[in-house]
Design an enzyme around this catalytic site. Sequence first.
Site, PDB file in Angstrom:
ATOM      1  N   LYS A 150      32.433 -10.999   4.992  1.00  0.00           N
ATOM      2  CA  LYS A 150      32.194 -11.817   6.185  1.00  0.00           C
ATOM      3  C   LYS A 150      33.430 -12.595   6.595  1.00  0.00           C
ATOM      4  O   LYS A 150      33.678 -12.771   7.785  1.00  0.00           O
ATOM      5  CB  LYS A 150      30.999 -12.753   5.978  1.00  0.00           C
ATOM      6  CG  LYS A 150      29.684 -11.998   5.973  1.00  0.00           C
ATOM      7  CD  LYS A 150      28.494 -12.931   5.975  1.00  0.00           C
ATOM      8  CE  LYS A 150      27.201 -12.120   5.918  1.00  0.00           C
ATOM      9  NZ  LYS A 150      26.026 -12.954   5.713  1.00  0.00           N
ATOM     10  N   LYS A 191      25.826  -0.411   5.332  1.00  0.00           N
ATOM     11  CA  LYS A 191      24.474  -0.991   5.353  1.00  0.00           C
ATOM     12  C   LYS A 191      23.993  -1.224   6.786  1.00  0.00           C
ATOM     13  O   LYS A 191      24.783  -1.646   7.629  1.00  0.00           O
ATOM     14  CB  LYS A 191      24.558  -2.333   4.607  1.00  0.00           C
ATOM     15  CG  LYS A 191      23.265  -3.039   4.386  1.00  0.00           C
ATOM     16  CD  LYS A 191      23.506  -4.430   3.824  1.00  0.00           C
ATOM     17  CE  LYS A 191      23.967  -5.397   4.895  1.00  0.00           C
ATOM     18  NZ  LYS A 191      23.962  -6.810   4.483  1.00  0.00           N
ATOM     19  N   LYS A 234      21.932  -6.779  10.601  1.00  0.00           N
ATOM     20  CA  LYS A 234      21.587  -7.567  11.795  1.00  0.00           C
ATOM     21  C   LYS A 234      22.789  -7.745  12.701  1.00  0.00           C
ATOM     22  O   LYS A 234      22.654  -7.894  13.899  1.00  0.00           O
ATOM     23  CB  LYS A 234      21.197  -8.996  11.373  1.00  0.00           C
ATOM     24  CG  LYS A 234      19.872  -9.194  10.751  1.00  0.00           C
ATOM     25  CD  LYS A 234      19.694 -10.716  10.524  1.00  0.00           C
ATOM     26  CE  LYS A 234      18.835 -11.037   9.341  1.00  0.00           C
ATOM     27  NZ  LYS A 234      19.474 -11.838   8.310  1.00  0.00           N
TER      28      LYS A 234
HETATM   29  P1  TYM Z   1      19.492 -11.556   4.820  1.00  0.00           P
HETATM   30  O1  TYM Z   1      18.906 -12.408   5.879  1.00  0.00           O
HETATM   31  O2  TYM Z   1      20.837 -10.988   5.048  1.00  0.00           O
HETATM   32  O3  TYM Z   1      18.520 -10.361   4.524  1.00  0.00           O
HETATM   33  C1  TYM Z   1      17.140 -10.577   4.281  1.00  0.00           C
HETATM   34  C2  TYM Z   1      16.659  -9.594   3.253  1.00  0.00           C
HETATM   35  O4  TYM Z   1      16.797  -8.259   3.748  1.00  0.00           O
HETATM   36  C3  TYM Z   1      17.522  -7.470   2.804  1.00  0.00           C
HETATM   37  N1  TYM Z   1      18.300  -6.476   3.539  1.00  0.00           N
HETATM   38  C4  TYM Z   1      18.241  -5.161   3.333  1.00  0.00           C
HETATM   39  N2  TYM Z   1      17.526  -4.424   2.456  1.00  0.00           N
HETATM   40  C5  TYM Z   1      17.693  -3.085   2.498  1.00  0.00           C
HETATM   41  N3  TYM Z   1      18.526  -2.463   3.368  1.00  0.00           N
HETATM   42  C6  TYM Z   1      19.267  -3.160   4.253  1.00  0.00           C
HETATM   43  N4  TYM Z   1      20.082  -2.535   5.105  1.00  0.00           N
HETATM   44  C7  TYM Z   1      19.140  -4.576   4.260  1.00  0.00           C
HETATM   45  N5  TYM Z   1      19.713  -5.562   4.998  1.00  0.00           N
HETATM   46  C8  TYM Z   1      19.191  -6.716   4.531  1.00  0.00           C
HETATM   47  C9  TYM Z   1      18.403  -8.462   2.068  1.00  0.00           C
HETATM   48  O5  TYM Z   1      18.830  -7.966   0.817  1.00  0.00           O
HETATM   49  C10 TYM Z   1      17.481  -9.649   1.957  1.00  0.00           C
HETATM   50  O6  TYM Z   1      16.604  -9.501   0.862  1.00  0.00           O
HETATM   51  N6  TYM Z   1      21.026 -14.929   1.505  1.00  0.00           N
HETATM   52  C11 TYM Z   1      19.859 -14.184   1.952  1.00  0.00           C
HETATM   53  C12 TYM Z   1      18.716 -15.089   2.332  1.00  0.00           C
HETATM   54  C13 TYM Z   1      18.360 -16.062   1.275  1.00  0.00           C
HETATM   55  C14 TYM Z   1      17.613 -15.810   0.095  1.00  0.00           C
HETATM   56  C15 TYM Z   1      17.544 -17.054  -0.594  1.00  0.00           C
HETATM   57  C16 TYM Z   1      17.009 -14.672  -0.423  1.00  0.00           C
HETATM   58  C17 TYM Z   1      18.709 -17.389   1.258  1.00  0.00           C
HETATM   59  N7  TYM Z   1      18.209 -17.982   0.156  1.00  0.00           N
HETATM   60  C18 TYM Z   1      16.874 -17.165  -1.821  1.00  0.00           C
HETATM   61  C19 TYM Z   1      16.350 -14.787  -1.663  1.00  0.00           C
HETATM   62  C20 TYM Z   1      16.297 -16.011  -2.336  1.00  0.00           C
HETATM   63  C21 TYM Z   1      20.263 -13.370   3.177  1.00  0.00           C
HETATM   64  O7  TYM Z   1      21.156 -13.715   3.900  1.00  0.00           O
HETATM   65  O8  TYM Z   1      19.456 -12.308   3.421  1.00  0.00           O
END
Ligand code: TYM
Length: 337
Positions: free
Chosen positions: A113, A200, A203
């Site tokens: 990032k 990947k 978003k």
């Molecule tokens: P974030 O918002 O990027 O993604 C949310 C969840 O979606 C999963 N994910 C995917 N899984 C499979 N294939 C993909 N292409 C894909 N893109 C995203 C991510 O692995 C995630 O599970 N830091 C985290 C949010 C967070 C969090 C936490 C999660 C903040 N605090 C505590 C668990 C526990 C994040 O930015 O996810």
Amino acid sequence: MDKKRILSGITSTGKLTLGNYIGALQNFVKLQDEFEMYIFVANLHGITMPIEKEVLRNNIKTIVALYFACGLDPKKANVFLQSDVSEHSELGWILTCNTTLGELQRMTQFKDKSAKAKASNGTDFIPTGLLVYPALMAADILLYDADYIPVGADQKQHVELTRNIAERMNNKFGPLFKMPEVYTPKVGARIMDLQDPTSKMSKSAKNEKGVIFMLDDAATIQRKIKSAITDSDNLVHFDPENKPGISNLMTILSAITGDGLDKIESNFSGKDYGVFKQAVADAVTNLLTPIQERFQTLYNSTEVDNYLMAGAANAKSVASKKLNKVKNLVGLNYRRK
Ligand code: TYM
């Protein structure tokens, strides 16, 4: 016996994708009958990069409505906004002070990032939040003594860091935190971009053609899947190394229908890619259309505000006890040992 605890969240940086659904959201819904659930919108994580306030507001509102539209049941799961439980930020600071710069700089997501940020604005403008974000994520998890963290593969490294921080704090201050375990889906922990199946699905992808958004209409979904990059073998076979595009579509189909990859291979043996892509497109449309219908009702309902308030109150009662214990053991509450 007490139920084991699950905690997870999704960051409010953009429109949710099919990757978010398959990697995370689908599991939240599956697990809610068996576990005590804490599921939040990571809106504090959502400001690590500059974001317009109206965009942020709408992202949060959309994720909340999608959570419930996908089947999270407010009677079973505690759903809340991260910023409504201020203990997350407080513990986040304490953990930041027990994390090293080296650990944070080694995080793959930070490296990716910050490189992207540099490339897009041509300067060294890298918000500090982007760097310290994993310490806040560790706080999200450790506040609840969560047993399992359902996430996609890209978040595994952050959960590992959380475990390291927990172990360090436990060694230094006495037993404070439970060791969380990562919980990734067997199929679909990393859904790939349809136009670049070696990256990947994200978003924040530049080219939206490669990303299925959860609120894309049926025609758009069909178009995106039909134009997904594949190969010229005309053979539906799972081989992520040599056939990343077809393997990704097979993964999507398998994660949605529950059919194994072998079964998919045999179902489509001798059939051409057009037939296969049509089946994938139909599976995705059949999954998302009813979710989108429920979303429309929930998006403008005030009922969800009540669910969030109740979820935050329950979360806070757990989180505040833990934070107090931490403050005592760390020495911040000078009268308490
Ligand atoms: P974030 O918002 O990027 O993604 C949310 C969840 O979606 C999963 N994910 C995917 N899984 C499979 N294939 C993909 N292409 C894909 N893109 C995203 C991510 O692995 C995630 O599970 N830091 C985290 C949010 C967070 C969090 C936490 C999660 C903040 N605090 C505590 C668990 C526990 C994040 O930015 O996810």
